[in-house]
Every structure is written in C-alpha cells, then in structure tokens.
Design a protein around this motif. Structure first.
Motif, PDB file in Angstrom:
ATOM      1  N   GLN A 199       0.821  -1.215   0.000  1.00 18.76           N
ATOM      2  CA  GLN A 199       0.000   0.000   0.000  1.00 18.76           C
ATOM      3  C   GLN A 199       0.855   1.264   0.000  1.00 18.76           C
ATOM      4  OE1 GLN A 199      -0.856   2.603   2.322  1.00 18.76           O
ATOM      5  NE2 GLN A 199       0.900   2.009   3.589  1.00 18.76           N
ATOM      6  N   PHE A 200       2.064   1.234   0.563  1.00 19.14           N
ATOM      7  CA  PHE A 200       2.835   2.469   0.672  1.00 19.14           C
ATOM      8  C   PHE A 200       3.437   2.933  -0.656  1.00 19.14           C
ATOM      9  CE2 PHE A 200       6.306  -0.559   1.350  1.00 19.14           C
ATOM     10  CZ  PHE A 200       7.426   0.055   0.815  1.00 19.14           C
ATOM     11  N   THR A 201       3.367   2.084  -1.694  1.00 16.86           N
ATOM     12  CA  THR A 201       3.807   2.540  -3.010  1.00 16.86           C
ATOM     13  C   THR A 201       2.644   2.615  -4.003  1.00 16.86           C
ATOM     14  OG1 THR A 201       4.337   0.316  -3.868  1.00 16.86           O
ATOM     15  CG2 THR A 201       6.079   1.484  -2.655  1.00 16.86           C
ATOM     16  N   ILE A 202       1.398   2.572  -3.506  1.00 13.97           N
ATOM     17  CA  ILE A 202       0.233   2.589  -4.383  1.00 13.97           C
ATOM     18  C   ILE A 202      -0.721   3.709  -3.959  1.00 13.97           C
ATOM     19  CG2 ILE A 202      -1.683   1.253  -5.340  1.00 13.97           C
ATOM     20  CD1 ILE A 202      -0.162  -1.277  -4.541  1.00 13.97           C
ATOM     21  N   SER A 203      -0.929   4.651  -4.856  1.00  6.53           N
ATOM     22  CA  SER A 203      -1.826   5.780  -4.592  1.00  6.53           C
ATOM     23  C   SER A 203      -3.282   5.351  -4.705  1.00  6.53           C
ATOM     24  CB  SER A 203      -1.546   6.894  -5.603  1.00  6.53           C
ATOM     25  OG  SER A 203      -1.881   6.451  -6.913  1.00  6.53           O
ATOM     26  N   ASP A 204      -4.178   6.205  -4.230  1.00  5.45           N
ATOM     27  CA  ASP A 204      -5.611   5.944  -4.391  1.00  5.45           C
ATOM     28  C   ASP A 204      -5.987   5.869  -5.871  1.00  5.45           C
ATOM     29  OD1 ASP A 204      -6.133   5.769  -1.711  1.00  5.45           O
ATOM     30  OD2 ASP A 204      -6.952   7.796  -1.505  1.00  5.45           O
ATOM     31  N   GLU A 205      -5.374   6.707  -6.679  1.00 11.40           N
ATOM     32  CA  GLU A 205      -5.653   6.702  -8.118  1.00 11.40           C
ATOM     33  C   GLU A 205      -5.326   5.353  -8.736  1.00 11.40           C
ATOM     34  OE1 GLU A 205      -4.081   8.992 -12.178  1.00 11.40           O
ATOM     35  OE2 GLU A 205      -3.431   9.664 -10.198  1.00 11.40           O
ATOM     36  N   THR A 206      -4.184   4.789  -8.344  1.00 17.25           N
ATOM     37  CA  THR A 206      -3.782   3.494  -8.892  1.00 17.25           C
ATOM     38  C   THR A 206      -4.613   2.368  -8.302  1.00 17.25           C
ATOM     39  OG1 THR A 206      -1.547   4.325  -9.296  1.00 17.25           O
ATOM     40  CG2 THR A 206      -1.821   1.941  -9.234  1.00 17.25           C
ATOM     41  N   MET A 207      -4.987   2.484  -7.036  1.00 16.65           N
ATOM     42  CA  MET A 207      -5.906   1.513  -6.443  1.00 16.65           C
ATOM     43  C   MET A 207      -7.195   1.439  -7.259  1.00 16.65           C
ATOM     44  SD  MET A 207      -5.021  -0.008  -3.458  1.00 16.65           S
ATOM     45  CE  MET A 207      -3.898   0.170  -2.067  1.00 16.65           C
ATOM     46  N   GLU A 208      -7.718   2.618  -7.606  1.00 19.21           N
ATOM     47  CA  GLU A 208      -8.960   2.685  -8.362  1.00 19.21           C
ATOM     48  C   GLU A 208      -8.800   2.067  -9.749  1.00 19.21           C
ATOM     49  OE1 GLU A 208     -12.437   5.977  -9.354  1.00 19.21           O
ATOM     50  OE2 GLU A 208     -10.427   6.665  -8.791  1.00 19.21           O
ATOM     51  N   LEU A 209      -7.668   2.324 -10.390  1.00 22.32           N
ATOM     52  CA  LEU A 209      -7.405   1.768 -11.712  1.00 22.32           C
ATOM     53  C   LEU A 209      -7.319   0.244 -11.656  1.00 22.32           C
ATOM     54  CD1 LEU A 209      -6.748   2.464 -14.695  1.00 22.32           C
ATOM     55  CD2 LEU A 209      -4.318   2.410 -14.029  1.00 22.32           C
ATOM     56  N   ALA A 210      -6.652  -0.274 -10.628  1.00 26.56           N
ATOM     57  CA  ALA A 210      -6.537  -1.727 -10.480  1.00 26.56           C
ATOM     58  C   ALA A 210      -7.905  -2.365 -10.275  1.00 26.56           C
ATOM     59  CB  ALA A 210      -5.617  -2.070  -9.313  1.00 26.56           C
ATOM     60  N   ALA A 211      -8.711  -1.762  -9.420  1.00 26.08           N
ATOM     61  CA  ALA A 211     -10.051  -2.299  -9.152  1.00 26.08           C
ATOM     62  C   ALA A 211     -10.912  -2.301 -10.410  1.00 26.08           C
ATOM     63  CB  ALA A 211     -10.723  -1.488  -8.053  1.00 26.08           C
ATOM     64  N   ALA A 212     -10.770  -1.268 -11.224  1.00 25.93           N
ATOM     65  CA  ALA A 212     -11.585  -1.152 -12.436  1.00 25.93           C
ATOM     66  C   ALA A 212     -11.192  -2.171 -13.494  1.00 25.93           C
ATOM     67  CB  ALA A 212     -11.454   0.257 -13.009  1.00 25.93           C
ATOM     68  N   ASN A 213      -9.988  -2.718 -13.385  1.00 29.53           N
ATOM     69  CA  ASN A 213      -9.487  -3.640 -14.406  1.00 29.53           C
ATOM     70  C   ASN A 213      -9.329  -5.071 -13.911  1.00 29.53           C
ATOM     71  OD1 ASN A 213      -8.569  -2.109 -17.065  1.00 29.53           O
ATOM     72  ND2 ASN A 213      -8.186  -0.751 -15.323  1.00 29.53           N
ATOM     73  N   LYS A 214      -9.801  -5.365 -12.701  1.00 32.82           N
ATOM     74  CA  LYS A 214      -9.686  -6.718 -12.150  1.00 32.82           C
ATOM     75  C   LYS A 214     -10.955  -7.517 -12.424  1.00 32.82           C
ATOM     76  CE  LYS A 214     -10.604  -7.740  -7.932  1.00 32.82           C
ATOM     77  NZ  LYS A 214     -11.564  -8.861  -8.210  1.00 32.82           N
ATOM     78  N   PRO A 215     -10.860  -8.629 -13.139  1.00 32.17           N
ATOM     79  CA  PRO A 215     -12.027  -9.499 -13.307  1.00 32.17           C
ATOM     80  C   PRO A 215     -12.518 -10.024 -11.958  1.00 32.17           C
ATOM     81  CG  PRO A 215     -10.319 -10.038 -14.911  1.00 32.17           C
ATOM     82  CD  PRO A 215      -9.703  -9.078 -13.932  1.00 32.17           C
ATOM     83  N   ASP A 216     -13.816 -10.220 -11.841  1.00 26.20           N
ATOM     84  CA  ASP A 216     -14.407 -10.646 -10.574  1.00 26.20           C
ATOM     85  C   ASP A 216     -13.914 -12.018 -10.116  1.00 26.20           C
ATOM     86  OD1 ASP A 216     -15.900  -8.321 -10.481  1.00 26.20           O
ATOM     87  OD2 ASP A 216     -17.678  -9.244 -11.389  1.00 26.20           O
ATOM     88  N   GLU A 217     -13.456 -12.849 -11.059  1.00 21.46           N
ATOM     89  CA  GLU A 217     -13.083 -14.229 -10.716  1.00 21.46           C
ATOM     90  C   GLU A 217     -11.805 -14.340  -9.895  1.00 21.46           C
ATOM     91  OE1 GLU A 217     -14.843 -14.515 -14.962  1.00 21.46           O
ATOM     92  OE2 GLU A 217     -13.839 -13.024 -13.702  1.00 21.46           O
ATOM     93  N   VAL A 218     -11.014 -13.264  -9.817  1.00 25.80           N
ATOM     94  CA  VAL A 218      -9.722 -13.343  -9.133  1.00 25.80           C
ATOM     95  C   VAL A 218      -9.633 -12.304  -8.027  1.00 25.80           C
ATOM     96  CG1 VAL A 218      -8.656 -14.133 -11.279  1.00 25.80           C
ATOM     97  CG2 VAL A 218      -8.487 -11.716 -10.640  1.00 25.80           C
ATOM     98  N   GLY A 219      -8.600 -12.469  -7.193  1.00 25.20           N
ATOM     99  CA  GLY A 219      -8.330 -11.517  -6.125  1.00 25.20           C
ATOM    100  C   GLY A 219      -6.983 -10.854  -6.305  1.00 25.20           C
ATOM    101  N   TYR A 220      -6.490 -10.306  -5.213  1.00 23.99           N
ATOM    102  CA  TYR A 220      -5.220  -9.577  -5.206  1.00 23.99           C
ATOM    103  C   TYR A 220      -4.130 -10.383  -4.498  1.00 23.99           C
ATOM    104  CZ  TYR A 220      -8.183  -5.476  -6.220  1.00 23.99           C
ATOM    105  OH  TYR A 220      -9.074  -4.585  -6.764  1.00 23.99           O
ATOM    106  N   HIS A 221      -2.885 -10.100  -4.864  1.00 27.98           N
ATOM    107  CA  HIS A 221      -1.719 -10.666  -4.179  1.00 27.98           C
ATOM    108  C   HIS A 221      -0.846  -9.475  -3.811  1.00 27.98           C
ATOM    109  CE1 HIS A 221       1.576 -14.064  -4.296  1.00 27.98           C
ATOM    110  NE2 HIS A 221       1.600 -13.368  -3.177  1.00 27.98           N
ATOM    111  N   ILE A 222      -0.742  -9.179  -2.510  1.00 27.49           N
ATOM    112  CA  ILE A 222      -0.101  -7.942  -2.061  1.00 27.49           C
ATOM    113  C   ILE A 222       0.701  -8.155  -0.784  1.00 27.49           C
ATOM    114  CG2 ILE A 222      -2.261  -7.289  -0.891  1.00 27.49           C
ATOM    115  CD1 ILE A 222      -1.525  -4.336  -1.368  1.00 27.49           C
ATOM    116  N   HIS A 223       1.836  -7.457  -0.678  1.00 30.14           N
ATOM    117  CA  HIS A 223       2.614  -7.459   0.565  1.00 30.14           C
ATOM    118  C   HIS A 223       1.923  -6.544   1.578  1.00 30.14           C
ATOM    119  CE1 HIS A 223       5.670  -8.150  -2.675  1.00 30.14           C
ATOM    120  NE2 HIS A 223       5.997  -9.143  -1.869  1.00 30.14           N
TER     121      HIS A 223
END
Length: 444
Positions: A199-223
């Motif tokens: 999260q400390f290298t990801i802005s709200d803008e990029t969070m929003e972009l990732a969410a908008a482009n993630k298919p519902d069938e999968v999740g996230y992999h994050i430190h």
C-alpha cells in the motif's frame, strides 16, 4: 498409466495417512489409486513402473509466495549498496534489479526458478513478479517457462507507483491482460491474480485503476505490513491502518493473498478472518531483512487460512518449514510452539490456498487428486509411523533429498535428472544473462 511403488507412502489423507510399503497409480493428470505395490501392479499390468526403492513417496510441495525476478540476485554485489533498513534493501537491491530486467532476463529467471523448484519437489507456485525495466509481456514470458518446465503457476505483476504513473498503469494492464488470458487457459496449470507491491507505493488513483481492471473471478496478491515503515506510511497519509485501507478498497476476500502481515493488530486480524482472506508467512525473508516476526501462530489459531512461502529467499519448502519451526519457538519463548501449526500451513493450508485458483485437489495422495508426487531419499533410522511423520521430515529431510518429481502426471525429474529440459544449457544462458545484468547495474 504410471505406478510409483515400493516406498514409504505419506498420503496427507487423514483416512489413511501412512503406508509402510505402498504405491501410487496415476492416469493422466489424476491419481487413480493408492495401495500396495503388488495390488496396483496386478490391477494395472501394462502401466509404466517406477521403483521408489523404499524411499519416501509423498505429495509434491506448494510455494504460496515466490519471487522469480530475484533469481539473478545470488552473489550479486551492487556498488554502494549498504542498507540501513528495509526501505534501503528494497530500493538498493530489489528495485534496482527489477528496473534493469529485460524480457529475456525474466524468462531465464523463470527457467532458473522452475528448475530449482523441480529439484526441490515444488510443483505449484504463486509468483509475485516485478520487472519495471520491461513490464509489457513479462507475465507471458514467465508462463512460457512454466509450460516448458511443467510447474503449475499462479502469476501476477506487482503494481506500484514507485517509478511513476505511466509504469503503474502499465503494470495494471499487464495484470489485467494476463488474467483474462489465464481464465481461458484449459490446461489447469496457469492462473492469474491482480498483483500489488504494497500500500505504501500505491496511490488511491492506482488503487482505483486496479479495481476497475480486475475481473471478478480473481483476487489480489499484495505485501502487507512487511516493514514497520509500511504501517507508519498508512497512518500518516491515510489516517488508518493497512488492512483498513485494503478493506476500504475492497481488496480483502477469499481470493486475495496477503504476504507477511508482520505489523497487524487484533482488529486487522478480525477483518482478515471475517472476509476469508488468505495470508502467507515467509520466515527466512522476514529474518534476513530484519523486518520482525509476524503473529503467525495467532493467525493460525484464529482460523485464518495461513500458508507458507519463501519470498524468493529459497525454493526449498523444507527449509522454510525448518526455519518457521524454530523462529516461532524462539520468538514466543515457547518450545511447544509451531509443532502443529507450521506443518498445517505447509501441508494443508498451502493446498487449500492453491485450490482457490486451480480446479484439482492438491497436496494429498488419494483417488481423484492431482498427480503431483515426489520421491524423497530418506531412510529413517528411528521408527516412522503416522504419528511422527512431521518430526521425521523437519529433522531428516531437505528439498535436495528429492530424487523424483511428478507434476500433473508428468515426470519432471527422475533420479535427480531433469526430463525434457536441458539443464546445462539453461544454467549457461542464465549465467550469461546474470553477468550482463550485473554489468548494467554497476555501470549506471
């Protein structure tokens, strides 16, 4: 049809956990029967037969958190690198490497990692990739290596704003394109996730972009909360703790995998538990980076699905088993800690994590399960039975004791010789590429 027989069989099947002398019969990508060698050879007289020679037969390993891109770091000396903390390690070593990787480097790094996985009995990995020098097509290069070597792989690219908005956008799109591709894959051996660095290298803008482009069938992999700096950043910039920020962005969930989780509190554990989110522990990496010891035993006791990974520190899951076993005893000052929890993480929970992305039953030798089987060169000098299997493994076995590796019914290694892969050529190509990478880094 293939029979692997004449071995001590550890099944990880609670109904029949151990056979002093047994065999596993496989047809295609599936186990069809587990029983005595004589019984299976009689039932399938035309099957190919591999003699385990009284060695241990057991399910292949699963690594819930890998970093293929770190392959060329072994022995690498970077001019001026003298880290004073975790952020210095990230920027001085890992981000420096990934900024200089070419697509060919990514492919060869994957080949090197997969060779090591096979030689250590690992047939399924969850990789978290970064190559900000060459983003587009990088996951497809890893997939190419995965299919050439036969290792089941769930891949993602780590989204980050650390190198600017354009590269952050490119990393989102690399994930999105690969996920769509993986969802159409019919081999059952490839999957994709929406990767994020932290999260400390990801802005709200990029969070929003990732969410908008993630298919519902999968999740996230994050430190998550790997270093205390991550927590301090979230509190300072967003006025909330890390898991709360992830919750607000709807990142938590049954398909999401959180790496590390060192600096989380009971409230955050409640959120992880309530959302069914998965966690993966990487003991050697946490110790090597001086990041601290996570509350892993508490996570397991709370019923949070917690697995075991290596973070690219090693490709030997038995090494991670051993280190996790002693780390939590030492950290908690409790000699009874970790005896049950760590084997559960490695042998049960990693399979449950993998089964959220792959359609076969994994991590067990029983009818209908995936034909992922290894032979381990271990001859117990003390009595071995269903009650002390894990004690034998943690004190008697390393990944390098694996002599035969079968994944999805295909023999990838037999008697320590890789099949279908020219290991000498792969290593020669890797040495050449790694030398060139080191020269680029140190001449900048």
């Amino acid at each position: 049809m293939l029979i692997l027989g004449n071995g001590r069989v550890i099944t990880r099947d609670p109904s029949a956990p151990y056979m002093e002398s047994g065999a596993v019969a496989m047809d295609g990508r599936t186990i069809v029967k587990v029983g005595s060698t004589e019984e299976l050879k009689k039932a399938y007289p035309d099957a190919e037969y591999i003699d385990a020679k009284r060695k241990v037969i057991m399910p292949a390993f699963i690594n819930a958190h890998e970093h293929i891109y770190s392959s060329f770091a072994r022995g690498l000396s970077i001019n001026g690198y003298n880290p004073n903390g975790f952020l210095d390690i990230l920027d001085g070593m890992w981000w420096t490497i990934d900024r200089n990787l070419t697509l060919e480097d990514t492919y060869l790094s994957a080949m090197a990692t997969y060779v090591e996985c096979i030689k250590n009995g690992v047939t399924t990995i969850f990789d978290h990739h970064a190559s900000f020098g060459s983003i587009e097509g990088s996951l497809f290069e890893i997939e190419k290596a995965a299919k050439e070597t036969g290792v089941r792989s769930c891949l993602c690219y780590e989204i980050s704003d650390r190198d600017g908005k354009e590269k952050a956008k490119a990393s989102v799109m690399e994930n999105a394109e690969f996920i769509r591709h993986a969802l159409k894959d019919e081999s059952g051996m490839i999957a994709g996730m929406m990767g994020m660095h932290a999260q400390f290298t990801i802005s709200d803008e990029t969070m929003e972009l990732a969410a908008a482009n993630k298919p519902d069938e999968v999740g996230y992999h994050i430190h998550v909360a790997e270093g205390i700096e991550d927590l301090h950043h979230c509190l300072k910039h967003y006025g909330k703790r890390i898991v709360d920020r992830l919750m607000d962005w709807e990142i938590l969930g049954e398909k999401t995998l959180l790496g590390h989780c060192i600096y989380i509190n009971p409230h955050e554990m409640d959120l992880i538990k309530e959302t069914g989110t998965m966690v993966v522990h990487n003991p050697e990496s946490n110790m090597g980076n001086a990041c601290g010891c996570p509350p892993t035993m508490e996570l397991v006791h709370r019923g949070i699905l917690t697995g075991l990974g290596t973070d690219g520190y090693t490709h030997d899951m038995m090494e991670s088993f051993k280190v996790a076993n002693v780390l939590h005893k030492h950290h908690l000052c409790d000699p009874n800690a970790a005896w049950g929890e760590v084997p559960q993480m490695l042998f049960e929970n990693n399979a449950k994590i993998a089964e959220r992305y792959f359609d076969q039953k994994l991590g067990v030798l029983k009818e209908g399960a995936a034909a992922d089987v290894i032979v381990v060169n271990y001859d117990p000098l003390t009595p071995m039975n269903e009650n002390n299997i894990n004690g034998h493994l943690v004190f008697g076995v390393t990944g390098h004791d694996v002599v035969t590796t079968i994944a999805n019914g295909k023999v990838l290694m037999k008697d320590r010789e890789l099949t279908g892969i020219d290991e000498a050529k792969v290593m020669a190509d890797c040495r050449q590429a790694a030398a060139a990478l080191a020269n680029r880094i140190n001449s900048r």
